[in-house]
Design a protein around this motif. Sequence first.
Motif, PDB file in Angstrom:
ATOM      1  N   ASN A 362       0.708  -1.189  -0.032  1.00  0.00           N
ATOM      2  CA  ASN A 362       0.016   0.084  -0.041  1.00  0.00           C
ATOM      3  C   ASN A 362       0.772   1.452  -0.066  1.00  0.00           C
ATOM      4  OD1 ASN A 362      -3.193  -0.654  -0.024  1.00  0.00           O
ATOM      5  ND2 ASN A 362      -2.370  -2.278   1.559  1.00  0.00           N
ATOM      6  N   GLU A 363       2.021   1.244   0.529  1.00  0.00           N
ATOM      7  CA  GLU A 363       2.963   2.212   0.674  1.00  0.00           C
ATOM      8  C   GLU A 363       3.284   2.688  -0.928  1.00  0.00           C
ATOM      9  OE1 GLU A 363       6.747   2.153   3.112  1.00  0.00           O
ATOM     10  OE2 GLU A 363       5.047   1.611   4.565  1.00  0.00           O
ATOM     11  N   ILE A 364       3.697   1.339  -1.670  1.00  0.00           N
ATOM     12  CA  ILE A 364       4.221   1.441  -3.004  1.00  0.00           C
ATOM     13  C   ILE A 364       2.999   2.200  -3.865  1.00  0.00           C
ATOM     14  CG2 ILE A 364       4.676   0.290  -4.918  1.00  0.00           C
ATOM     15  CD1 ILE A 364       6.263  -1.730  -3.263  1.00  0.00           C
ATOM     16  N   MET A 365       1.863   1.511  -3.709  1.00  0.00           N
ATOM     17  CA  MET A 365       0.703   2.207  -4.422  1.00  0.00           C
ATOM     18  C   MET A 365       0.355   3.421  -4.111  1.00  0.00           C
ATOM     19  SD  MET A 365      -3.058   0.402  -4.855  1.00  0.00           S
ATOM     20  CE  MET A 365      -4.002   1.162  -3.428  1.00  0.00           C
ATOM     21  N   SER A 366       0.561   3.893  -2.770  1.00  0.00           N
ATOM     22  CA  SER A 366       0.220   5.515  -2.636  1.00  0.00           C
ATOM     23  C   SER A 366       1.222   6.379  -3.293  1.00  0.00           C
ATOM     24  CB  SER A 366       0.344   5.959  -1.042  1.00  0.00           C
ATOM     25  OG  SER A 366      -0.579   4.847  -0.416  1.00  0.00           O
ATOM     26  N   GLN A 373      -1.348  10.542 -11.478  1.00  0.00           N
ATOM     27  CA  GLN A 373      -2.927  10.417 -11.111  1.00  0.00           C
ATOM     28  C   GLN A 373      -3.481   9.226 -11.895  1.00  0.00           C
ATOM     29  OE1 GLN A 373      -5.501  12.899  -9.619  1.00  0.00           O
ATOM     30  NE2 GLN A 373      -3.736  12.852  -8.184  1.00  0.00           N
ATOM     31  N   PRO A 374      -4.437   8.762 -10.987  1.00  0.00           N
ATOM     32  CA  PRO A 374      -5.033   7.657 -11.851  1.00  0.00           C
ATOM     33  C   PRO A 374      -6.249   8.392 -12.919  1.00  0.00           C
ATOM     34  CG  PRO A 374      -5.120   7.460  -9.435  1.00  0.00           C
ATOM     35  CD  PRO A 374      -4.638   8.803  -9.587  1.00  0.00           C
ATOM     36  N   TYR A 386      -6.997   0.161  -1.896  1.00  0.00           N
ATOM     37  CA  TYR A 386      -6.265  -0.861  -1.136  1.00  0.00           C
ATOM     38  C   TYR A 386      -5.600  -1.961  -2.189  1.00  0.00           C
ATOM     39  CZ  TYR A 386      -5.875  -4.202   2.829  1.00  0.00           C
ATOM     40  OH  TYR A 386      -5.541  -5.144   3.720  1.00  0.00           O
ATOM     41  N   ILE A 387      -4.541  -2.435  -1.517  1.00  0.00           N
ATOM     42  CA  ILE A 387      -3.854  -3.647  -2.586  1.00  0.00           C
ATOM     43  C   ILE A 387      -3.411  -4.601  -1.621  1.00  0.00           C
ATOM     44  CG2 ILE A 387      -1.773  -2.572  -2.544  1.00  0.00           C
ATOM     45  CD1 ILE A 387      -1.235  -3.921  -5.225  1.00  0.00           C
ATOM     46  N   THR A 388      -3.544  -5.802  -1.849  1.00  0.00           N
ATOM     47  CA  THR A 388      -3.074  -6.994  -1.023  1.00  0.00           C
ATOM     48  C   THR A 388      -2.702  -8.241  -2.004  1.00  0.00           C
ATOM     49  OG1 THR A 388      -3.463  -8.349   0.772  1.00  0.00           O
ATOM     50  CG2 THR A 388      -5.258  -7.978  -0.611  1.00  0.00           C
ATOM     51  N   GLN A 389      -1.673  -8.797  -1.432  1.00  0.00           N
ATOM     52  CA  GLN A 389      -1.467 -10.085  -2.274  1.00  0.00           C
ATOM     53  C   GLN A 389      -2.177 -11.370  -1.773  1.00  0.00           C
ATOM     54  OE1 GLN A 389       2.773 -10.893  -2.366  1.00  0.00           O
ATOM     55  NE2 GLN A 389       2.542 -12.948  -3.413  1.00  0.00           N
ATOM     56  N   VAL A 390      -2.807 -11.869  -2.682  1.00  0.00           N
ATOM     57  CA  VAL A 390      -3.689 -13.280  -2.352  1.00  0.00           C
ATOM     58  C   VAL A 390      -3.276 -14.700  -2.568  1.00  0.00           C
ATOM     59  CG1 VAL A 390      -5.837 -11.991  -2.214  1.00  0.00           C
ATOM     60  CG2 VAL A 390      -4.953 -12.985  -4.418  1.00  0.00           C
ATOM     61  N   ALA A 391      -2.147 -14.586  -3.524  1.00  0.00           N
ATOM     62  CA  ALA A 391      -1.611 -15.971  -3.881  1.00  0.00           C
ATOM     63  C   ALA A 391      -0.141 -15.809  -4.202  1.00  0.00           C
ATOM     64  CB  ALA A 391      -2.567 -16.662  -4.965  1.00  0.00           C
ATOM     65  N   VAL A 392       0.652 -17.040  -4.685  1.00  0.00           N
ATOM     66  CA  VAL A 392       1.845 -17.080  -5.029  1.00  0.00           C
ATOM     67  C   VAL A 392       1.702 -18.249  -6.577  1.00  0.00           C
ATOM     68  CG1 VAL A 392       3.279 -16.478  -3.069  1.00  0.00           C
ATOM     69  CG2 VAL A 392       2.405 -18.776  -3.637  1.00  0.00           C
ATOM     70  N   ASN A 417       4.865  -2.150 -12.746  1.00  0.00           N
ATOM     71  CA  ASN A 417       6.045  -1.793 -12.898  1.00  0.00           C
ATOM     72  C   ASN A 417       6.757  -0.989 -11.699  1.00  0.00           C
ATOM     73  OD1 ASN A 417       6.486  -2.740 -15.724  1.00  0.00           O
ATOM     74  ND2 ASN A 417       5.669  -0.690 -16.366  1.00  0.00           N
ATOM     75  N   LYS A 418       5.878  -0.328 -10.827  1.00  0.00           N
ATOM     76  CA  LYS A 418       6.244   0.071  -9.676  1.00  0.00           C
ATOM     77  C   LYS A 418       6.801  -1.142  -8.509  1.00  0.00           C
ATOM     78  CE  LYS A 418       6.455   4.483 -10.282  1.00  0.00           C
ATOM     79  NZ  LYS A 418       7.656   4.910 -10.761  1.00  0.00           N
ATOM     80  N   ILE A 419       5.958  -2.066  -8.563  1.00  0.00           N
ATOM     81  CA  ILE A 419       6.144  -3.013  -7.638  1.00  0.00           C
ATOM     82  C   ILE A 419       7.526  -3.830  -7.940  1.00  0.00           C
ATOM     83  CG2 ILE A 419       5.200  -5.427  -6.987  1.00  0.00           C
ATOM     84  CD1 ILE A 419       2.339  -4.144  -7.061  1.00  0.00           C
ATOM     85  N   ARG A 420       7.569  -4.244  -9.513  1.00  0.00           N
ATOM     86  CA  ARG A 420       8.618  -4.358 -10.059  1.00  0.00           C
ATOM     87  C   ARG A 420      10.174  -3.617  -9.644  1.00  0.00           C
ATOM     88  NH1 ARG A 420       8.462  -9.212 -13.139  1.00  0.00           N
ATOM     89  NH2 ARG A 420       6.072  -9.379 -13.957  1.00  0.00           N
TER      90      ARG A 420
END
Length: 441
Positions: A362-366, A373-374, A386-392, A417-420
């Motif tokens: 959520n920090e990365i997303m903010s 801007q979206p 909100y973002i959350t990881q649900v699986a691998v 790309n930001k998460i990567r």
Amino acid sequence: MSKPIVAIVGRPNVGKSTLFNALAGENISIVKDTPGVTRDRIYADVEWLNHTFTLIDTGGIEPDSNDIILSQMREQAQIAIDTADVILFMVDVKQGLVDSDSKVADMLRRSHKPVVLTVNKVDHHEKFLADVYEFYNLGIGDPFPISSVNKQGLGDLLDQVISLFPESVTEEEEDDRPKIAVVGKPNVGKSSIINKLLGENRVIVSNIAGTTRDAIDTEVQWDGKEYVFIDTAGLRRKNKIKEELERYSIIRTVTAVERADVVVVVIDATEGVTEQDAKIAGIAHDRGKGILVVVNKWDAIEKDDKTIYKYTNKVKEVLSFMPYAEIMFVSAETGQRLPKLFEKIDMIIENQTMRIATGVLNEIMSEAIALQQPPSDKGKRLKLYYITQVAVKPPTFVIFVNDKKLMHFSYTRYLENKIRDTFGFKGTSLKFIIRERKDNE
């Protein structure tokens, strides 16, 4: 967990494709506009009562003469016997029982694979009942009357199909050694790579319990760890027309990829990267597997200081739909750089199974939202809550937004790309699921 494979076999015009389309619906696993991903629908994922399986259409037959129909049906039946867990054998109630049906039924019966006898074009039960019973003569069990066109009888058919799925999936589950599928066009050196890794010219055939496929499983030990390599070689079909060979190799690839954690896509350096390579890589990409592109026969290339750079760019261009794929250059002949293969595989598996804390995501997303801007549409702006990881395998994230329609593909790509940028995730695709949440919830 690998999905069971169901293959459809039958004479021309009995309605195989209609059934395929009825079961696959619009939910076709092949990405429409991805460059290089096959558009001919050979396989699709089907869901029924919490079971997902891969449905395979073994191919169209060009009716020429009865002999050719029979030989091509046998070929299809052989593909189905080789690769499928359950076979749908389709016949046509209006044409009745035909000689070639009986001959193929004999073949299927001898294979001891579960077969579901599917009698198509039964649009009135009462009217055709006696004709349906005629198919008991094939001796491969109860006929299931359906109408693919009207989508009648499909429920009972699917109940029967899933009841025949192998129990052995659980045995494979317990085997937690990394599974590596080695895929690629014929003659790119898939077996040579495995043989070289074994250090001897032999492919150890250790049929691990619960593998019904005919891909050969080879155990390789490296640095105290065990790996299982799934080899799709054995595609030496003589005098086959190119299209058929291609279809067969795609079916073989789907079945091997299904069971793998990491897919090694082997490309022939002397031929360069081709459309067929992209099709094969696309299967692994669709399935969310870890991907390592191995350019083999690198010793045979004239090099200067820019060769690797140019070649890497060319591979990235043709495989542009998977920019995350790892690329390495090897020679099975000389063994050059092959030991590095295991380092890459370990790294990819680590990335495939990496979990990221919700707070960090959520920090990365903010931060990403603050930088860009979206998008908005007709005055309504996309809000990301909100973002959350649900699986691998692959890492899968759910993003809650105010309006799914505003979540443009390019913005999802931007967040990816930001998460990567932070976590790399080299060698694995990431999956994003967008869910709506109203402001007042």
